[in-house]
Design an enzyme around this catalytic site. Structure first.
Site, mmCIF file in Angstrom:
data_model
loop_
_atom_site.group_PDB
_atom_site.id
_atom_site.type_symbol
_atom_site.label_atom_id
_atom_site.label_comp_id
_atom_site.label_asym_id
_atom_site.label_seq_id
_atom_site.Cartn_x
_atom_site.Cartn_y
_atom_site.Cartn_z
ATOM 1 N N GLU A 1 -74.429 18.575 -88.148
ATOM 2 C CA GLU A 1 -73.242 18.217 -89.041
ATOM 3 C C GLU A 1 -71.984 18.583 -88.041
ATOM 4 O O GLU A 1 -71.084 17.765 -88.015
ATOM 5 C CB GLU A 1 -73.465 19.240 -90.266
ATOM 6 C CG GLU A 1 -72.863 18.701 -91.400
ATOM 7 C CD GLU A 1 -73.441 17.479 -92.031
ATOM 8 O OE1 GLU A 1 -72.890 16.664 -92.779
ATOM 9 O OE2 GLU A 1 -74.610 17.345 -91.701
ATOM 10 N N ARG A 13 -77.143 29.015 -89.126
ATOM 11 C CA ARG A 13 -78.063 27.965 -89.181
ATOM 12 C C ARG A 13 -78.718 27.409 -88.143
ATOM 13 O O ARG A 13 -78.459 27.095 -86.952
ATOM 14 C CB ARG A 13 -77.220 26.399 -89.559
ATOM 15 C CG ARG A 13 -76.462 26.587 -90.933
ATOM 16 C CD ARG A 13 -75.456 25.348 -91.123
ATOM 17 N NE ARG A 13 -75.046 25.256 -92.360
ATOM 18 C CZ ARG A 13 -73.686 26.121 -92.767
ATOM 19 N NH1 ARG A 13 -73.270 26.333 -91.487
ATOM 20 N NH2 ARG A 13 -73.152 26.094 -93.906
ATOM 21 N N ASP A 35 -68.947 23.275 -85.714
ATOM 22 C CA ASP A 35 -70.187 24.158 -85.840
ATOM 23 C C ASP A 35 -71.031 23.675 -84.591
ATOM 24 O O ASP A 35 -71.386 22.423 -84.476
ATOM 25 C CB ASP A 35 -70.732 24.305 -87.064
ATOM 26 C CG ASP A 35 -69.944 25.147 -88.131
ATOM 27 O OD1 ASP A 35 -68.968 25.912 -87.515
ATOM 28 O OD2 ASP A 35 -69.977 25.099 -89.084
ATOM 29 N N HIS A 60 -79.793 27.443 -80.243
ATOM 30 C CA HIS A 60 -79.284 28.463 -80.698
ATOM 31 C C HIS A 60 -80.123 29.879 -81.117
ATOM 32 O O HIS A 60 -81.469 29.650 -81.103
ATOM 33 C CB HIS A 60 -79.049 27.982 -82.568
ATOM 34 C CG HIS A 60 -78.098 26.998 -82.794
ATOM 35 N ND1 HIS A 60 -77.175 26.428 -82.001
ATOM 36 C CD2 HIS A 60 -78.323 25.713 -83.403
ATOM 37 C CE1 HIS A 60 -76.632 25.248 -82.240
ATOM 38 N NE2 HIS A 60 -77.376 24.700 -83.044
ATOM 39 N N GLU A 112 -63.692 24.009 -87.934
ATOM 40 C CA GLU A 112 -64.082 23.427 -89.343
ATOM 41 C C GLU A 112 -63.272 24.351 -90.321
ATOM 42 O O GLU A 112 -62.996 23.583 -91.364
ATOM 43 C CB GLU A 112 -65.475 23.505 -89.632
ATOM 44 C CG GLU A 112 -66.233 22.482 -88.703
ATOM 45 C CD GLU A 112 -67.692 22.411 -89.012
ATOM 46 O OE1 GLU A 112 -67.949 22.339 -90.297
ATOM 47 O OE2 GLU A 112 -68.441 22.348 -88.201
ATOM 48 N N TYR A 147 -74.457 32.443 -85.246
ATOM 49 C CA TYR A 147 -74.171 31.342 -85.928
ATOM 50 C C TYR A 147 -75.503 31.168 -87.163
ATOM 51 O O TYR A 147 -76.708 31.600 -86.669
ATOM 52 C CB TYR A 147 -74.684 30.182 -85.201
ATOM 53 C CG TYR A 147 -74.052 28.612 -86.235
ATOM 54 C CD1 TYR A 147 -73.011 28.642 -86.637
ATOM 55 C CD2 TYR A 147 -75.215 27.537 -86.192
ATOM 56 C CE1 TYR A 147 -72.783 27.478 -87.513
ATOM 57 C CE2 TYR A 147 -74.819 26.571 -86.835
ATOM 58 C CZ TYR A 147 -73.647 26.305 -87.693
ATOM 59 O OH TYR A 147 -73.358 25.403 -88.342
ATOM 60 N N ASP A 178 -74.201 22.596 -84.530
ATOM 61 C CA ASP A 178 -75.402 21.722 -85.247
ATOM 62 C C ASP A 178 -75.043 20.107 -85.265
ATOM 63 O O ASP A 178 -74.098 19.768 -85.041
ATOM 64 C CB ASP A 178 -75.787 22.691 -86.490
ATOM 65 C CG ASP A 178 -74.895 22.433 -87.565
ATOM 66 O OD1 ASP A 178 -73.603 21.732 -87.350
ATOM 67 O OD2 ASP A 178 -74.605 23.088 -88.490
#
Length: 695
Positions: A98, A312, A94, A355, A21, A310, A96
């Site tokens: 998103e 989030r 990433d 995670h 990203e 990570y 997650d």
């Protein structure tokens, strides 16, 4: 558009292409993978709903109408070109919802079958982790993608349907948001509690004693064995008179050892809260710096290194490998007696248990050892994350607690103290109560008579509930399951930018406009502002991910009642007038008070005598940064078309201008000012277009 193409991309004969990203992440990972790989960045999303219209076909089962994001045409062209040359393409966005959605959109644009093993993920950016992830590609998780789509479509429906209503009924420029309104209601409800609060008088009575060199205080606790509240000065004076006439005697002594366990490592929300409380960072700043630490920082003698896992995550889980590494480090650094065997479990369902908690990627990288390679804020946040994680793997702190009961006639007093026996985890992670914990009482005996040095009564009043700070609001949102930790950072910024909430020091106070909007929403859109309803919607979004529920049905179940509320609200709501805010200034033309008004491009100052007097002024907002050319202040301004820019206060003599917000930091490469750049995370970049420095 329903789904990406399902034909698998024909492999080329070139390098293996890895798409991430952010450019900084691409740089870090590229160094780890070597010459057989090419790593490039999508720079966040590549497709999204159009800004100019709703972009959702409500009549066709809420089909989203995705388009390439404006300005990303050349990037998409480059991605397609590199993908066509590559022997394989791995999507490494990433880990997650998103990130999964970005991979799904990339797969569509590049003609990659989402069911093929094209997706790789990693929780930390270290050489071993990246190389291991490459060995285990998987298909794109459509449960994650659909959960993200559902959230995006729900938020778009609320925003694009209610915002025009607010524009028509209140004023132009207002925005609507599903989680935003639920958060605004919390802030407004708290303010109403404060306004309705009726303070009650009470008195605190205490006695100060001295034995040897030790002085301690005992507080009035009860009368004839029942809890006592002293309500006024008359009662206070009567009790003190009785006490002076009587004798203080120790009637009970209790000693008990107790332990204080370490806190678990950080989740996204607990990191935002603690960084706010300890470092005075707002949520947005915390996430910006955490993103930098995750993506990689240039460490002297080591190279670009990802410092944390990570950022989030809702989970407090720690991998066995990380726990083992922490145990080895703690035993070597502090001794075997400090190494705990702590396993933490999540209180809520493990929606993101894939995670780990936020922790250092390498526990042996002590903050002080790399301090010279980090900015001041990076060091502070890394130190906080590192010490919280290490402490979470250490033994509890041990205390000897003591409680003494002292009686004087029918009045009972209490004195407490404690002595630290073993510091345990507090060797690395200090707590705010630490100063209060280590106050041991002198040696006392049952039946001992004590002579007071002083008997005093202090007047006090009950206090209203405190206004929310950003940290306490984040805590409340998490406890009520409103939104997700990754969405907390923009909430307060949006509420402030729309003038729904004003900051008073660290507190959040609703404006008159905020109250008006909240009251309107509460009357006509009850579900949207209701915390319980918002939380239940989060559960439904989780079910899309976990149980593979049909996302369009979730959206449809919401939209049916919502559409009826829209029609009813539009018919029932009359135009609302929001009072202008006085500035304390006087119009230099006619002498009437100047007020703040909201225009098409934001707030401005105008004479309250309008339309007779049309005097107006711009609201000047200083950046706190000096112009690099003339040394005067750089101010936030707006162009004639309403675009925000930053120009020198010495204009027109000095025409220095920045389109991104400058910060008081020089580029280490060329010496120009750095400016804020917004991507998925937030970073800094050089304002000199010929310089490629970023951080």
């Amino acid at each position: 558009m329903a789904a990406p193409k399902t034909t698998e991309k024909k492999a080329g004969s070139g390098k293996i292409l890895v798409i991430v990203e952010s450019p900084s992440k691409a740089k870090t990972i590229g160094k780890y993978l070597g010459g057989h790989y090419k790593v490039i960045a999508s720079v966040g999303h590549v497709r999204d709903l159009p800004k100019s219209k709703l972009g959702i076909d409500v009549d066709n089962n809420f089909e989203p109408q995705y388009i390439p994001i404006r300005g990303k045409g050349s990037l998409i062209k480059e991605l397609k070109k590199e993908a066509s040359k590559a022997s394989k393409v791995y999507l490494a966005t990433d880990p997650d919802r998103e990130g999964e959605a970005i991979s799904w959109h990339l797969a569509f644009l590049l003609g990659i079958d989402p069911a093929s093993p094209c997706r790789i993920e990693f929780n930390e950016i270290t050489k071993d982790t990246i190389k291991e992830a490459i060995k285990h590609p998987r298909a794109i998780d459509l449960g994650l993608v659909d959960a993200q789509q559902a959230r995006r479509v729900l938020d778009r429906l609320v925003g694009y349907k209610i915002s025009p209503l607010l524009w028509r009924k209140i004023r132009r420029g207002l925005s609507a948001g599903r989680v935003q309104f639920a958060s605004l209601k919390l802030i407004c409800d708290r303010e109403r509690e404060i306004q309705a609060f009726d303070p009650k008088e009470y008195w605190n009575i205490s006695a100060v004693f001295k034995k040897g060199k030790s002085e301690f205080q005992a507080k009035l606790n009860d009368y004839k064995g029942s809890k006592i509240t002293v309500e006024n000065k008359e009662q206070n004076d009567k009790i003190i008179s009785d006490l002076k006439a009587g004798t203080f005697k120790v009637t009970d002594i209790k000693e008990k050892e107790r332990t204080i366990k370490p806190l678990p490592p950080f989740t996204t929300s607990s990191l935002q809260q603690e960084a706010g409380n300890r470092l005075n960072f707002n949520a947005r700043k915390t996430m910006m710096i955490a993103q930098q630490l995750y993506e990689g920082v240039e460490i002297a003698g080591v190279g670009t290194t990802g410092l944390i896992t990570y950022l989030r995550t809702d989970s407090v889980r720690v991998s066995d490998l990380a726990r083992s590494a922490a145990k080895t480090y703690i035993e070597g650094k502090y001794g075997n007696e400090y190494a705990g065997n702590n396993v933490y479990s999540n209180k809520k369902k493990d929606i993101q248990d894939a995670h780990e908690a936020i922790r250092p990627a390498d526990v042996t990288l002590h903050p002080n050892d790399i301090k010279g390679s980090l900015s001041s804020d990076q060091f502070k946040l890394y130190q906080l994350i590192w010490s919280r994680f290490v402490a979470s793997q250490m033994t509890p702190a041990q205390y000897n607690g003591m409680q003494v009961t002292i009686e004087n006639g029918d009045y009972g007093f209490r004195a407490t103290g404690s002595e630290m026996l073993f510091d345990g985890f507090r060797k690395v992670y200090k707590t705010t109560t630490e100063g209060e914990e280590d106050k041991m009482l002198p040696a006392l005996e049952k039946g001992e008579v004590l002579n007071p040095e002083e008997i005093k009564g202090e007047q006090a009043f009950t206090q209203p509930p405190a206004r929310y700070t950003e940290s306490s609001l984040v805590k409340e949102l998490e406890e009520k399951n409103i939104g997700r930790p990754s969405t907390y950072a923009p909430i307060v910024s949006t509420l402030s930018e729309r003038r729904y909430v004003a900051r008073e020091k660290r507190s959040l106070k609703p404006t008159e406009l905020g109250f008006v909007v909240d009251e309107l929403m509460e009357e006509y859109f009850t579900d949207i502002v209701d915390a319980g309803f918002t939380a239940s919607m989060e559960d439904k979004l989780d079910d899309i991910e976990i149980k593979k529920q049909e996302w369009k049905k979730v959206v449809g179940d919401f939209y049916g009642p919502f559409e009826k509320e829209l029609v009813k609200a539009d018919e029932a709501i009359e135009k609302v007038t929001v009072a202008d805010v006085p500035t304390g200034e006087t119009c230099e033309i006619c002498g009437k008070p100047m007020v703040k008004k909201m225009g098409r491009f934001g707030e401005f100052i105008a004479c309250s005598g309008y339309p007779e007097c049309k005097n107006t002024k711009a609201i000047v907002e200083t950046t706190g940064v000096k112009c690099p050319n003339c040394g005067k202040d750089l101010l936030a301004r707006r162009s004639k078309k309403g675009r925000l820019f930053y120009g020198c206060s010495g204009y027109p003599a000095c025409t220095t201008v920045f389109w991104n917000k400058p910060v008081d930091k020089a580029c280490p490469k060329c010496g120009s000012l750095l400016v804020e750049k917004k991507s998925k995370g937030f970073s800094l970049a050089c304002s000199n277009q010929e310089c490629d420095y970023k951080e």
